[in-house]
Design an enzyme around this catalytic site. Sequence first.
Site, PDB file in Angstrom:
ATOM      1  N   GLY A   1     -28.985  -9.703  -1.201  1.00 14.84           N
ATOM      2  CA  GLY A   1     -27.835  -8.923  -0.734  1.00 14.84           C
ATOM      3  C   GLY A   1     -27.312  -7.976  -1.804  1.00 14.84           C
TER       4      GLY A   1
ATOM      5  N   TYR B   1     -19.142 -20.454   9.456  1.00 10.73           N
ATOM      6  CA  TYR B   1     -19.269 -19.791   8.142  1.00 10.73           C
ATOM      7  C   TYR B   1     -18.761 -20.741   7.055  1.00 10.73           C
ATOM      8  CZ  TYR B   1     -18.103 -16.335   4.460  1.00 10.73           C
ATOM      9  OH  TYR B   1     -17.988 -15.640   3.275  1.00 10.73           O
TER      10      TYR B   1
ATOM     11  N   ALA C   1     -21.145 -23.584   6.478  1.00 11.97           N
ATOM     12  CA  ALA C   1     -22.326 -23.151   5.715  1.00 11.97           C
ATOM     13  C   ALA C   1     -21.971 -23.036   4.235  1.00 11.97           C
ATOM     14  CB  ALA C   1     -22.828 -21.809   6.246  1.00 11.97           C
TER      15      ALA C   1
ATOM     16  N   GLU D   1     -20.718 -26.566 -11.405  1.00 11.01           N
ATOM     17  CA  GLU D   1     -19.309 -26.163 -11.249  1.00 11.01           C
ATOM     18  C   GLU D   1     -19.093 -25.296 -10.007  1.00 11.01           C
ATOM     19  OE1 GLU D   1     -16.824 -27.310 -12.798  1.00 11.01           O
ATOM     20  OE2 GLU D   1     -17.829 -28.314 -14.451  1.00 11.01           O
ATOM     21  N   THR D   2     -17.846 -25.265  -9.595  1.00 13.39           N
ATOM     22  CA  THR D   2     -17.420 -24.483  -8.437  1.00 13.39           C
ATOM     23  C   THR D   2     -16.232 -23.648  -8.887  1.00 13.39           C
ATOM     24  OG1 THR D   2     -18.046 -26.381  -7.077  1.00 13.39           O
ATOM     25  CG2 THR D   2     -16.697 -24.691  -6.013  1.00 13.39           C
TER      26      THR D   2
HETATM   27  N1  NAD Z   1     -16.000  -9.930   0.762  1.00 12.08           N
HETATM   28  C1  NAD Z   1     -15.318 -11.054   0.772  1.00 12.08           C
HETATM   29  O1  NAD Z   1     -14.097 -11.056   0.938  1.00 12.08           O
HETATM   30  C2  NAD Z   1     -16.030 -12.367   0.567  1.00 12.08           C
HETATM   31  C3  NAD Z   1     -15.239 -13.521   0.501  1.00 12.08           C
HETATM   32  C4  NAD Z   1     -15.852 -14.747   0.312  1.00 12.08           C
HETATM   33  C5  NAD Z   1     -17.235 -14.808   0.182  1.00 12.08           C
HETATM   34  N2  NAD Z   1     -17.986 -13.674   0.252  1.00 12.08           N
HETATM   35  C6  NAD Z   1     -19.434 -13.811   0.131  1.00 12.08           C
HETATM   36  O2  NAD Z   1     -19.947 -12.899  -0.824  1.00 12.08           O
HETATM   37  C7  NAD Z   1     -21.266 -12.514  -0.475  1.00 12.08           C
HETATM   38  C8  NAD Z   1     -21.390 -11.002  -0.467  1.00 12.08           C
HETATM   39  O3  NAD Z   1     -20.487 -10.483   0.482  1.00 12.08           O
HETATM   40  P1  NAD Z   1     -20.087  -8.947   0.566  1.00 12.08           P
HETATM   41  O4  NAD Z   1     -18.664  -8.915   0.961  1.00 12.08           O
HETATM   42  O5  NAD Z   1     -20.528  -8.221  -0.649  1.00 12.08           O
HETATM   43  O6  NAD Z   1     -20.977  -8.524   1.837  1.00 12.08           O
HETATM   44  P2  NAD Z   1     -21.655  -7.128   2.268  1.00 12.08           P
HETATM   45  O7  NAD Z   1     -21.761  -7.174   3.742  1.00 12.08           O
HETATM   46  O8  NAD Z   1     -20.950  -5.973   1.615  1.00 12.08           O
HETATM   47  O9  NAD Z   1     -23.108  -7.251   1.628  1.00 12.08           O
HETATM   48  C9  NAD Z   1     -24.016  -8.218   2.071  1.00 12.08           C
HETATM   49  C10 NAD Z   1     -25.427  -7.752   1.730  1.00 12.08           C
HETATM   50  O10 NAD Z   1     -26.337  -8.746   2.209  1.00 12.08           O
HETATM   51  C11 NAD Z   1     -27.380  -8.115   2.887  1.00 12.08           C
HETATM   52  N3  NAD Z   1     -27.896  -9.026   3.926  1.00 12.08           N
HETATM   53  C12 NAD Z   1     -27.179  -9.632   4.912  1.00 12.08           C
HETATM   54  N4  NAD Z   1     -28.007 -10.313   5.717  1.00 12.08           N
HETATM   55  C13 NAD Z   1     -29.260 -10.133   5.236  1.00 12.08           C
HETATM   56  C14 NAD Z   1     -30.542 -10.568   5.649  1.00 12.08           C
HETATM   57  N5  NAD Z   1     -30.712 -11.313   6.744  1.00 12.08           N
HETATM   58  N6  NAD Z   1     -31.615 -10.204   4.927  1.00 12.08           N
HETATM   59  C15 NAD Z   1     -31.473  -9.412   3.835  1.00 12.08           C
HETATM   60  N7  NAD Z   1     -30.288  -8.949   3.399  1.00 12.08           N
HETATM   61  C16 NAD Z   1     -29.197  -9.306   4.091  1.00 12.08           C
HETATM   62  C17 NAD Z   1     -26.770  -6.869   3.515  1.00 12.08           C
HETATM   63  O11 NAD Z   1     -27.757  -5.890   3.840  1.00 12.08           O
HETATM   64  C18 NAD Z   1     -25.814  -6.430   2.425  1.00 12.08           C
HETATM   65  O12 NAD Z   1     -26.458  -5.578   1.503  1.00 12.08           O
HETATM   66  C19 NAD Z   1     -21.544 -13.183   0.892  1.00 12.08           C
HETATM   67  O13 NAD Z   1     -22.262 -14.380   0.702  1.00 12.08           O
HETATM   68  C20 NAD Z   1     -20.163 -13.479   1.419  1.00 12.08           C
HETATM   69  O14 NAD Z   1     -20.156 -14.548   2.319  1.00 12.08           O
HETATM   70  C21 NAD Z   1     -17.412 -12.443   0.446  1.00 12.08           C
END
Ligand code: NAD
Length: 250
Positions: free
Chosen positions: A16, A151, A154, A237-238
């Site tokens: 990602g 979510y 997971a 750690e978390t």
């Molecule tokens: N943004 C938030 O507030 C937030 C909060 C808590 C956790 N997170 C976690 O942080 C991580 C990144 O989130 P983000 O906000 O940058 O998301 P985003 O949507 O901006 O980016 C996600 C990236 O993952 C790629 N991706 C998704 N599914 C895919 C697949 N099946 N195969 C290949 N690539 C794939 C997308 O193309 C994208 O580039 C995620 O795991 C999300 O759950 C985000």
Amino acid sequence: MDVANRLRGLRAMVTGGASGIGAAIVRRLAEEGAHVVIFDRNETAAREVAEACGPDVRVAVLDLADFEALDSLIAQTGPFDIAVNNAGIDQHAFFTDTTEADWRRLLLINLEAAFAVTRAVLPAMQKGRFGRIVNIGSEAGRMGSRGGAVYAAAKGGLIAFTKSIALENARYGITANSILPGPIDTPLLREAINGGGEKLLKAMEGATLLRRLGTAEDVAAAVAFVASREAGYVTGETLGVSGGMGIAQA
Ligand SMILES: NC(=O)c1ccc[n+]([C@@H]2O[C@H](COP(=O)([O-])OP(=O)(O)OC[C@H]3O[C@@H](n4cnc5c(N)ncnc54)[C@H](O)[C@@H]3O)[C@@H](O)[C@H]2O)c1
């Protein structure tokens, strides 16, 4: 240890890495001298991130649901010292409005893809007696989420998986840690609040102690630390990067 060299020369893969938090992680690791491969399905965005970083960042295009393609791309572009499981998808809906197909997709990308990446990168790390697994969870994984039950499940699973990998691999010099973002201003967050608008954004800011959304760079800084040579005594750690969300009171 020379702090300037804490990531220099290390080989990293970031799922990602084409957008949001992942793109900031790629930039930060590359700035600190790591060689990085972005694993993402969005080829155009991934190439833009890589080009802006320079020749030490490459791109592997795939859908992370395809574990065969994942194994083969890791074999072609690895071995890796650092694996960052960052790709994730969200769906804003009450649990009773979700389908089994929704559950499967959320679990597949947010949890099982991290299993598949970890299975593919661990043998070389074990052989080399060094490794850093960094899993991007979410505060939802320890707090639960109204409108994001699957979510959150997971992401909670990812926290327990990370600890288990830390337990099984400490003897190889491999660490595994989870970073839990709070509300971070990225395309995923903007999509999740779609329809809720300014009111929902304000509620998210209000749920943090620091009363603001985080930036992708806030998360990348924490990832760079746990991914570094310097963090060799930090495992299982978390770490919340969530503006104090975990202890914020209404
Ligand atoms: N943004 C938030 O507030 C937030 C909060 C808590 C956790 N997170 C976690 O942080 C991580 C990144 O989130 P983000 O906000 O940058 O998301 P985003 O949507 O901006 O980016 C996600 C990236 O993952 C790629 N991706 C998704 N599914 C895919 C697949 N099946 N195969 C290949 N690539 C794939 C997308 O193309 C994208 O580039 C995620 O795991 C999300 O759950 C985000």
